[in-house]
Design a protein around this motif. Sequence first.
Motif, PDB file in Angstrom:
ATOM      1  N   GLU A   1       4.014  25.111  -7.363  1.00  0.00           N
ATOM      2  CA  GLU A   1       2.901  24.390  -6.773  1.00  0.00           C
ATOM      3  C   GLU A   1       3.335  23.021  -6.262  1.00  0.00           C
ATOM      4  OE1 GLU A   1      -0.080  25.339  -6.013  1.00  0.00           O
ATOM      5  OE2 GLU A   1       0.299  27.360  -6.785  1.00  0.00           O
ATOM      6  N   ALA A   2       4.278  22.387  -6.957  1.00  0.00           N
ATOM      7  CA  ALA A   2       4.807  21.107  -6.487  1.00  0.00           C
ATOM      8  C   ALA A   2       5.574  21.291  -5.177  1.00  0.00           C
ATOM      9  CB  ALA A   2       5.709  20.492  -7.548  1.00  0.00           C
ATOM     10  N   ASP A   3       6.324  22.389  -5.074  1.00  0.00           N
ATOM     11  CA  ASP A   3       7.013  22.696  -3.821  1.00  0.00           C
ATOM     12  C   ASP A   3       6.017  22.874  -2.676  1.00  0.00           C
ATOM     13  OD1 ASP A   3       9.454  22.570  -5.029  1.00  0.00           O
ATOM     14  OD2 ASP A   3       9.717  24.744  -5.240  1.00  0.00           O
ATOM     15  N   ARG A   4       4.964  23.645  -2.948  1.00  0.00           N
ATOM     16  CA  ARG A   4       3.967  23.897  -1.911  1.00  0.00           C
ATOM     17  C   ARG A   4       3.315  22.588  -1.445  1.00  0.00           C
ATOM     18  NH1 ARG A   4       0.853  28.427  -0.888  1.00  0.00           N
ATOM     19  NH2 ARG A   4       1.464  29.368  -2.887  1.00  0.00           N
ATOM     20  N   ALA A   5       2.968  21.726  -2.383  1.00  0.00           N
ATOM     21  CA  ALA A   5       2.336  20.465  -2.029  1.00  0.00           C
ATOM     22  C   ALA A   5       3.269  19.588  -1.201  1.00  0.00           C
ATOM     23  CB  ALA A   5       1.906  19.723  -3.281  1.00  0.00           C
ATOM     24  N   SER A   6       4.555  19.566  -1.548  1.00  0.00           N
ATOM     25  CA  SER A   6       5.513  18.773  -0.796  1.00  0.00           C
ATOM     26  C   SER A   6       5.695  19.313   0.617  1.00  0.00           C
ATOM     27  CB  SER A   6       6.853  18.741  -1.527  1.00  0.00           C
ATOM     28  OG  SER A   6       7.810  18.004  -0.794  1.00  0.00           O
ATOM     29  N   ILE A   7       5.770  20.632   0.732  1.00  0.00           N
ATOM     30  CA  ILE A   7       5.922  21.244   2.057  1.00  0.00           C
ATOM     31  C   ILE A   7       4.720  20.925   2.942  1.00  0.00           C
ATOM     32  CG2 ILE A   7       5.950  23.462   3.247  1.00  0.00           C
ATOM     33  CD1 ILE A   7       7.666  24.528   0.935  1.00  0.00           C
ATOM     34  N   ASP A   8       3.531  21.077   2.402  1.00  0.00           N
ATOM     35  CA  ASP A   8       2.318  20.795   3.186  1.00  0.00           C
ATOM     36  C   ASP A   8       2.251  19.327   3.603  1.00  0.00           C
ATOM     37  OD1 ASP A   8       1.601  23.419   2.913  1.00  0.00           O
ATOM     38  OD2 ASP A   8       0.202  23.078   1.254  1.00  0.00           O
ATOM     39  N   ALA A   9       2.634  18.424   2.691  1.00  0.00           N
ATOM     40  CA  ALA A   9       2.573  17.005   3.008  1.00  0.00           C
ATOM     41  C   ALA A   9       3.574  16.628   4.087  1.00  0.00           C
ATOM     42  CB  ALA A   9       2.817  16.178   1.743  1.00  0.00           C
ATOM     43  N   GLN A  10       4.793  17.198   4.031  1.00  0.00           N
ATOM     44  CA  GLN A  10       5.798  16.897   5.049  1.00  0.00           C
ATOM     45  C   GLN A  10       5.351  17.420   6.415  1.00  0.00           C
ATOM     46  OE1 GLN A  10       8.495  15.035   4.558  1.00  0.00           O
ATOM     47  NE2 GLN A  10       8.114  14.806   2.374  1.00  0.00           N
ATOM     48  N   ALA A  11       4.774  18.628   6.444  1.00  0.00           N
ATOM     49  CA  ALA A  11       4.308  19.198   7.715  1.00  0.00           C
ATOM     50  C   ALA A  11       3.162  18.374   8.284  1.00  0.00           C
ATOM     51  CB  ALA A  11       3.881  20.645   7.505  1.00  0.00           C
ATOM     52  N   ALA A  12       2.237  17.931   7.443  1.00  0.00           N
ATOM     53  CA  ALA A  12       1.111  17.127   7.911  1.00  0.00           C
ATOM     54  C   ALA A  12       1.576  15.783   8.463  1.00  0.00           C
ATOM     55  CB  ALA A  12       0.114  16.920   6.773  1.00  0.00           C
TER      56      ALA A  12
END
Length: 492
Positions: free
Chosen positions: A433-444
């Motif tokens: 879940e931490a990976d997913r949150a980081s990926i979404d934040a970088q893309a945004a």
Amino acid sequence: MPRGVLLAMLSSTLLGGCATAPSRPPHTTVALPSSATGDETVEGKAPARQWWHLYREPALDALVAEALANNRDLREAEANLLKAQALLGQARALTLPQTDISAGAGYGSTLQDQIAAAGKDGSAIRTGGRFDLGIDLAWEPDLFGRLRSTVRAARADARMSAALEDEVRIVVAAGVTRAWLDACGFARRADVARESLALAERGRELVQRLRAAGSATPAEVLRAETLVAQTRAAIPMLDAGRQDALAELAVLAGRSPTDVPPAAAACRQLPTVTATGPVGDAAALLRRRPDVRAAEQKLTSSTAHIGIAVADLYPRIVIGGGFADSSPTPDGLGERVNQVWRVGPLLSWSFPNSNAARARLRAARADEAGALAAFDGVILAALKDTRQRATDYAAMLRRQDDLRIAAERSLRADRLMQRQRAAGAATALEALEADRASIDAQAAAAEADIEVARAQVALFRALGGGWEDAPAVHLPTPDRSSRADAPFPSSK
């Protein structure tokens, strides 16, 4: 008809049907705010003339220059301007004396031949070769302003074409800059997506190893695989967006869509402006906007056409002269007996049937009213456009700052979670879940960078900067009392 009766009729018609042409167009009815954005704290300096230089990208500057030289829409606008300037030259030429020279040779007879034959007791009319030479000179003193109004209308049309050309230039420069930024931005987002994909794949491998060791559940493995697939799915559309931007950039520069500029293809990082984008006061904004200048010149042209219509109500007097020489042989062209000449004024007037001229005058006044409404509408639209673009840009900047903070914090949280997972203090699901949150934040954050760049271009375009050397727009305080608006001439 006795001459006195005719003069009385002419005098009564001139006095009873009197109409006055306006000397200038009406003023706008729009009340201008002191600031173009409604924010009184905005610094009132003008934006950069060639604002794309603020990105400090020599390749972008060269591409904008190439587009301004080769763009087909701009070439069409330049041709329209040349046509309008030619029509202005034609209108000015009509105020000068007009000359016609004619020469001809043929077979037949003239009126003099017929008169001579009649004087010889009906003898046969002489027919045969005939040589003619003539010159005519005519000049209209323009007593009622028809020619002056024609020149004013043509001048306004030429200035309107120049303003429209400036508008195309701004559109082309903004289009090239936005396509360049889009190409760089999509490349950056694709790079972030690939980095995120590598992170998701490492997370999936970790969960798979944990599953093999009995420390992860099948559901956690499926979630890791889902994250990999979702991250990979974003990459093709980002690559396609970059290719679309490069093709648009090539076409705007007058190239084939496949002839992509190498510097744009190599760009992987969004350039940023080196200065803020000032807005300035509303009046200065409207003087820069070419659409406002074009609408004002259209209004000026409409007012000038009223002058043309008013002049059609009155007589048109042309002062001229002519000389003609007709002889059966070339040697006889110089003989006095073959020469005819005249000097004097020529009067033409649609009196007493002036209904068509009065209808044209009513149509011209209605056209001016429509042009004034359109001018007011363009002013309001320009003020709205600038306010919205400035508001959007400010909002995008705040959003960009927040998303950058979120991406930085999310990345730090992900690294912390990975260390906790390695120490056994966090589950594989929590690390995923931490990976997913980081990926979404970088893309945004990467997407926000593109949105800010687009908002910059939209604001610069709304400000109308780049070509301010055209005639200034006249926006005085509304005052209709200055108009010499006479009522419509009576149709009775």
